[in-house]
Design an enzyme around this catalytic site. Structure first.
Site, PDB file in Angstrom:
ATOM      1  N   HIS A  15      19.190  -4.794  -5.504  1.00 51.94           N
ATOM      2  CA  HIS A  15      19.675  -4.631  -4.132  1.00 51.94           C
ATOM      3  C   HIS A  15      20.818  -5.597  -3.848  1.00 51.94           C
ATOM      4  O   HIS A  15      21.131  -6.484  -4.628  1.00 51.94           O
ATOM      5  CB  HIS A  15      18.538  -4.786  -3.104  1.00 51.94           C
ATOM      6  CG  HIS A  15      18.048  -6.186  -2.879  1.00 51.94           C
ATOM      7  ND1 HIS A  15      17.201  -6.531  -1.865  1.00 51.94           N
ATOM      8  CD2 HIS A  15      18.295  -7.342  -3.555  1.00 51.94           C
ATOM      9  CE1 HIS A  15      16.945  -7.819  -1.905  1.00 51.94           C
ATOM     10  NE2 HIS A  15      17.583  -8.333  -2.918  1.00 51.94           N
ATOM     11  N   CYS A  34      22.375 -13.280  -2.115  1.00 59.59           N
ATOM     12  CA  CYS A  34      21.896 -11.894  -1.981  1.00 59.59           C
ATOM     13  C   CYS A  34      23.016 -10.937  -1.590  1.00 59.59           C
ATOM     14  O   CYS A  34      22.835  -9.721  -1.611  1.00 59.59           O
ATOM     15  CB  CYS A  34      20.759 -11.828  -0.966  1.00 59.59           C
ATOM     16  SG  CYS A  34      19.253 -12.580  -1.594  1.00 59.59           S
ATOM     17  N   HIS A  40      21.731  -7.572  -7.501  1.00 58.04           N
ATOM     18  CA  HIS A  40      20.836  -8.403  -8.314  1.00 58.04           C
ATOM     19  C   HIS A  40      19.453  -7.791  -8.213  1.00 58.04           C
ATOM     20  O   HIS A  40      19.190  -6.989  -7.319  1.00 58.04           O
ATOM     21  CB  HIS A  40      20.839  -9.863  -7.831  1.00 58.04           C
ATOM     22  CG  HIS A  40      20.292 -10.017  -6.453  1.00 58.04           C
ATOM     23  ND1 HIS A  40      21.051  -9.802  -5.330  1.00 58.04           N
ATOM     24  CD2 HIS A  40      19.043 -10.300  -6.009  1.00 58.04           C
ATOM     25  CE1 HIS A  40      20.306  -9.966  -4.254  1.00 58.04           C
ATOM     26  NE2 HIS A  40      19.068 -10.263  -4.634  1.00 58.04           N
ATOM     27  N   HIS A  42      15.002  -7.725  -8.491  1.00 55.43           N
ATOM     28  CA  HIS A  42      13.737  -8.421  -8.249  1.00 55.43           C
ATOM     29  C   HIS A  42      12.606  -7.657  -8.930  1.00 55.43           C
ATOM     30  O   HIS A  42      12.669  -6.437  -9.077  1.00 55.43           O
ATOM     31  CB  HIS A  42      13.413  -8.492  -6.752  1.00 55.43           C
ATOM     32  CG  HIS A  42      14.319  -9.394  -5.985  1.00 55.43           C
ATOM     33  ND1 HIS A  42      14.213 -10.760  -6.010  1.00 55.43           N
ATOM     34  CD2 HIS A  42      15.357  -9.122  -5.166  1.00 55.43           C
ATOM     35  CE1 HIS A  42      15.140 -11.288  -5.222  1.00 55.43           C
ATOM     36  NE2 HIS A  42      15.859 -10.311  -4.698  1.00 55.43           N
ATOM     37  N   ASP A  80      11.318   2.455  -8.572  1.00 58.15           N
ATOM     38  CA  ASP A  80      11.312   1.675  -9.818  1.00 58.15           C
ATOM     39  C   ASP A  80      12.578   1.924 -10.637  1.00 58.15           C
ATOM     40  O   ASP A  80      12.964   3.072 -10.861  1.00 58.15           O
ATOM     41  CB  ASP A  80      10.072   2.022 -10.648  1.00 58.15           C
ATOM     42  CG  ASP A  80       9.869   1.051 -11.805  1.00 58.15           C
ATOM     43  OD1 ASP A  80      10.201  -0.144 -11.648  1.00 58.15           O
ATOM     44  OD2 ASP A  80       9.389   1.488 -12.866  1.00 58.15           O
ATOM     45  N   HIS A  81      13.200   0.821 -11.068  1.00 59.14           N
ATOM     46  CA  HIS A  81      14.448   0.853 -11.834  1.00 59.14           C
ATOM     47  C   HIS A  81      15.583   1.525 -11.080  1.00 59.14           C
ATOM     48  O   HIS A  81      16.480   2.111 -11.684  1.00 59.14           O
ATOM     49  CB  HIS A  81      14.243   1.497 -13.213  1.00 59.14           C
ATOM     50  CG  HIS A  81      13.504   0.598 -14.159  1.00 59.14           C
ATOM     51  ND1 HIS A  81      12.158   0.350 -14.059  1.00 59.14           N
ATOM     52  CD2 HIS A  81      13.924  -0.139 -15.208  1.00 59.14           C
ATOM     53  CE1 HIS A  81      11.779  -0.486 -15.000  1.00 59.14           C
ATOM     54  NE2 HIS A  81      12.841  -0.810 -15.715  1.00 59.14           N
ATOM     55  N   GLU A 125       8.581 -10.320  -2.984  1.00 60.98           N
ATOM     56  CA  GLU A 125       9.928 -10.178  -3.559  1.00 60.98           C
ATOM     57  C   GLU A 125      10.095 -11.178  -4.710  1.00 60.98           C
ATOM     58  O   GLU A 125      10.764 -10.902  -5.699  1.00 60.98           O
ATOM     59  CB  GLU A 125      10.997 -10.418  -2.500  1.00 60.98           C
ATOM     60  CG  GLU A 125      12.394 -10.058  -2.973  1.00 60.98           C
ATOM     61  CD  GLU A 125      13.399 -10.104  -1.841  1.00 60.98           C
ATOM     62  OE1 GLU A 125      13.837  -9.042  -1.399  1.00 60.98           O
ATOM     63  OE2 GLU A 125      13.727 -11.228  -1.389  1.00 60.98           O
TER      64      GLU A 125
END
Ligand code: NI
Length: 136
Positions: A15, A34, A40, A42, A80-81, A125
């Site tokens: 994100h 961020c 980047h 998480h 996811d991913h 997170e």
């Protein structure tokens, strides 16, 4: 007598936190690292908690398999991913903070559950930073 059943799940996602209507400098001041334009990632940890009465026939509040399948279709398959900003429609115009992700997850899972249940979302997170949302 109410009992809470918890199910853990996991997803990796990228994100960037920023507002399109702010300058880079203001985004940098508010969101810091961020706001990296290259995004980047998480390792998010999710706990979905369902509260209700124990069914006297089964002894279950909810069959965890049902909860597992809802989390898979609504959260893991969707997030996811993925790059949350770019690939997940809910975040097209919504900053993908842990707070907003928890609310989006709640709003996706809640309608799939029997209305008699209360739902609480806990979203990590990082191992030290997490948020909770119960629909209030
Ligand atoms: Ni981040």
């Amino acid at each position: 007598m109410k009992v809470t059943v918890h199910r853990k799940a996991h997803f990796n996602a990228a994100h960037r936190l920023y507002r399109k209507d702010w300058s880079f400098e203001k985004n940098d001041a508010v969101f810091g690292l961020c706001n990296n334009p290259n995004f980047h990632g998480h390792n998010y940890e999710l706990i979905a908690s369902v509260t209700g009465e124990i069914d006297p026939e089964t002894g279950y509040v909810i069959d965890v398999k049902i909860l597992k399948d809802i989390i898979k279709s609504e959260v893991e398959d969707a997030f996811d991913h993925k790059n949350l900003n770019v690939e997940v429609p809910e975040f097209k115009d919504l900053n993908p903070t842990a707070e907003n992700i928890a609310v989006v997850i709640y709003n996706k899972i809640k309608p799939k559950l029997d209305p008699k249940f209360q739902l609480k979302i806990t979203l990590y997170e990082t191992p030290r930073n997490f948020v909770t949302y119960s629909g209030d």
